[in-house]
Write an enzyme that holds these catalytic residues in place. Structure first.
Site, short mmCIF file in Angstrom:
data_model
loop_
_atom_site.label_atom_id
_atom_site.label_comp_id
_atom_site.label_asym_id
_atom_site.label_seq_id
_atom_site.Cartn_x
_atom_site.Cartn_y
_atom_site.Cartn_z
N GLU A 43 0.83 -1.09 -0.21
CA GLU A 43 0.00 -0.01 -0.07
C GLU A 43 0.92 1.24 -0.07
O GLU A 43 0.42 2.31 -0.77
CB GLU A 43 -0.86 0.17 1.10
CG GLU A 43 -2.05 -0.87 1.05
CD GLU A 43 -1.94 -2.38 1.37
OE1 GLU A 43 -0.71 -2.67 1.79
OE2 GLU A 43 -2.88 -3.14 0.95
N HIS A 92 -11.32 -4.25 9.18
CA HIS A 92 -11.78 -4.36 8.12
C HIS A 92 -13.14 -3.45 8.00
O HIS A 92 -13.89 -3.73 7.10
CB HIS A 92 -12.08 -5.65 7.42
CG HIS A 92 -10.63 -6.39 7.04
ND1 HIS A 92 -9.98 -6.94 7.86
CD2 HIS A 92 -10.22 -6.56 5.85
CE1 HIS A 92 -8.97 -7.55 7.59
NE2 HIS A 92 -9.34 -7.46 6.25
#
Ligand code: TPP
Lengths: 323, 330
Positions: free
Chosen positions: B63, B132
């Site tokens: 990322e 999440h």
């Protein structure tokens, strides 16, 4: 490799100009004219010079907190850089960036960076962009031995390798990361380049105080990047002759001895190159003096430029947040 | 009236990406599993087949690396749209977003431009637990130099994503994972929605609900319930947090005199607090009741649905909160 006299002259000009620029900045800092954080590149001039002279004008570089040398060697304007250090509107960033963020997008200088390792993503992305645009441009990513310990380095090495991006990772190993010695913070059984080699990059380890060695390694890396063969890695071993920044004075931080510093002063790259040029009769005293005089004039003009350039008006604060 | 058809948010987003990629060759996509695998939530389905691997790039799980590369590509003539799967993982790329993308234009005195879009998912509801399920839009809305977009309908999603891609600034674009299948009318042809313009999703006169993203549906449901009781609620969707359309918010509050702000970010130090402060500051004299806020509970989002659902505001809570603003009458 054939190196002509014109190129040698340019090398000397750039190295000497960086050295004198840094000495000027140091002096102006002590007088309070240069403001903010100041990290000097003194002792490392051969690295920026050797790499940037191997680049085309439209190639890109990303730089570091110790970035004046990179910017100047890529063709940056000492007037605008010095004005930036002094926080003047004539500076590259109108005083909003200072030493650690100087940039000249028109020359492909994508910026110094206040975050150690902050250039890795930008450089690799610029290489992706160059490849997508089929522009033939390459990117040189300068970073220190300290930055090599950032995890981001591994991420971009992998992506540059799988996508064969035209980027050259140039590790300037100056022996220190702030006040910590390289060998105390970094594995030395293997060179830093072993990390790049693990991703399949060609790597070179050169004497970073030898501008010709740096240049030759860079030329090779640039050629392979330009030919579409992907990224390379160069480690240039050099030595930081000043403190980490201007506030790092004397030997208070205990990371080196006086003897060590004196030993390295004998190897400093500008004097060494000067002596070599004369010994090899490649440039004459007169030619060198002429170059040095030109540099002094440029720096004098830079100081005058600073003096004539005001600090920004407070009304500028909220400008340039959004494009 | 342009010709309309009903599509989902997923489809609307995909159309926006495809149209912008066709319109502008510098637009490209980068992210994990967005290409061959069609995107984890199918937003990018078919785009690699249409535009090729060079423009729909499957990245490694890096990322920070590919966000940073998005910055570099944006600086040098491209318009990358990158996907960070869950906004929880923005944390890995925070330096790239906050210190690099957001600041380059300013730090370089206006020289550098970073036309980068970061698409990312927010919201609880899938039992995906604490790493999440967060809604971290307040983190980025806190940073000068970033724009923050949170669509709640297919129409908004498409028009706003197209504007985000054309914007010369870094834009973080939050997609609520539970709203992906929400359907709505979208014109057949080309349109964009400017960033910084709120939308009144339901007109009312007694109380204002300022609701973002996932909470717009909640606010509309609550408004419907309140209508049964004779309370008329107006639902204002800011659509973008940065820039924020203060005028539309204040206008509605001045009209109704009562307001509840509802957002799926954590309640403390978040978006609801910011909007409440603006109202207190600029519409105090118009208020007939205290400004109320509903947000996610200040707790890591638990997995088991019975707990998870309790952490997110719902329509019943909003109705109760709204009723409390009419103390004397009800
Ligand atoms: C992410 C980050 N951590 C720490 C610092 C503070 N810092 C500034 S320079 C520096 C040392 C960097 O060492 P190196 O990369 O070898 O570069 P050098 O200073 O030797 O040129 C540190 C720790 C920083 N600016 N950014």
């Amino acid at each position: 490799m054939e190196i002509d006299r014109q190129l040698l002259r340019e090398m000397y000009y750039h190295m000497r100009r960086i050295r004198r620029f840094e000495e000027t900045a140091e002096e102006l800092y002590k007088r309070g004219t240069v403001v903010g954080l100041l990290h000097l590149y003194i002792g490392e001039e051969a690295v920026a010079t050797g790499v940037c002279l191997a680049l085309r004008d439209d190639d890109y570089i990303t730089s570091t907190h110790r970035g004046h040398g990179h910017l100047l060697a890529k063709g940056g304007d000492p007037k605008r850089l010095l004005a930036e250090l002094c926080g003047r509107v004539g500076g590259y960033c109108r005083g909003k960036g200072g030493s650690m963020h100087a940039a000249d997008l028109s020359l492909g200088i994508l910026g110094a960076n206040g975050v150690v390792g902050g250039g890795f993503g930008i450089a690799t992305g610029a290489a992706l962009s160059a490849k997508m645009r089929r522009s033939g441009q390459v990117v040189a990513c300068f970073f220190g031995d300290g930055a090599a310990n950032q995890g981001l380095f591994m991420e971009v090495l992998n992506m540059a390798a799988i996508w064969k991006l035209p980027v050259i990772y140039v590790c300037e190993n100056n022996g220190f990361g702030q006040y910590t010695r390289y060998e105390e913070a970094t594995v030395t059984d293997q060179p830093i380049g072993a990390r790049a080699a693990a991703f399949g990059l060609p790597t070179a380890q050169v004497d970073g105080n030898d501008v010709i060695a740096v240049y030759q390694a860079a030329i090779q890396a640039v050629q392979s990047a330009r030919a579409g063969e992907g990224p390379s890695f160069i480690e240039a071993r050099t030595y930081r002759l000043r403190g980490h920044h201007m506030g790092d004075v004397g030997f208070a931080r205990r990371y080196r001895t006086k003897e060590e510093l004196e030993e390295h002063l004998k190897q400093e790259p500008v004097g060494r190159f000067h002596r070599w040029l004369l010994e090899q009769q490649l440039l004459t005293e007169a030619e060198i003096e002429e170059l040095e005089a030109r540099i002094e004039t440029e720096l004098q003009e830079a100081i005058e430029f600073v003096n004539s350039s005001p600090v920004p008006d407070v009304s500028e604060i909220m400008e340039h947040i959004y494009a | 009236m342009p010709e309309m058809r009903e599509i989902t948010i997923v489809e609307a987003l995909r159309e926006a990406l495809a149209e912008e990629m066709s319109r502008d060759p510098t637009v490209f996509l980068m992210g994990e599993d967005i290409g061959r695998a069609n995107g984890v939530f199918n937003v990018t389905a078919g785009l690699q087949d249409e535009f090729g691997k060079e423009r729909v790039i499957d990245t490694p799980i890096s990322e920070a690396g590919f966000t940073g590369m998005g910055v570099g590509a944006a600086l040098t003539g491209m318009r990358p749209v990158i996907e960070i799967l869950f906004c929880d993982f923005m944390t890995l790329a925070m330096d790239q977003i906050v210190n690099q993308a957001a600041k380059l234009h300013y730090m370089t005195g206006g020289q550098a431009k970073v036309p980068l879009v970061i698409r990312t998912l927010m919201g609880a509801g899938r039992g995906a637990a604490a790493q999440h399920s967060q809604s971290l839009h307040a983190w980025v809305a806190h940073i000068p130099g970033l724009k923050v977009v949170m669509p709640s309908t297919p129409y908004d999603a498409k028009g706003l994503l197209k504007s985000a891609i054309r914007d010369d600034n870094p834009v973080v674009f939050f997609e609520d994972k539970m709203s992906y299948q929400v359907k709505g009318l979208v014109p057949v042809g080309e349109y964009t929605i400017p960033l910084g313009v709120a939308d009144v999703k339901r007109v009312g006169g007694d109380v204002t609900f300022i609701a973002t993203s996932s909470m717009v549906q909640v606010a509309l449901a609550a408004a419907e319930m309140l209508a049964q009781e004779g309370i008329s609620a107006e639902v204002v969707d800011p659509r973008t947090l940065k820039p924020l359309d203060k005028e539309t918010i204040l206008e509605s509050v001045k009209k109704t005199g009562r307001v509840v702000i509802i957002d799926e970010g954590y309640l403390s130090y978040g978006v609801t607090a910011e909007i409440a402060a603006i109202i207190a500051d600029e519409a105090f004299d118009y208020l007939d009741a205290p400004v109320k806020r509903l947000g996610a509970m200040d707790v890591p989002v638990p997995m088991v649905p019975v707990l998870e659902q309790a952490t997110v505001p719902n329509a019943e809570q909003l109705v109760t909160t709204a009723r409390s603003l009419f103390g004397r009458r009800y």
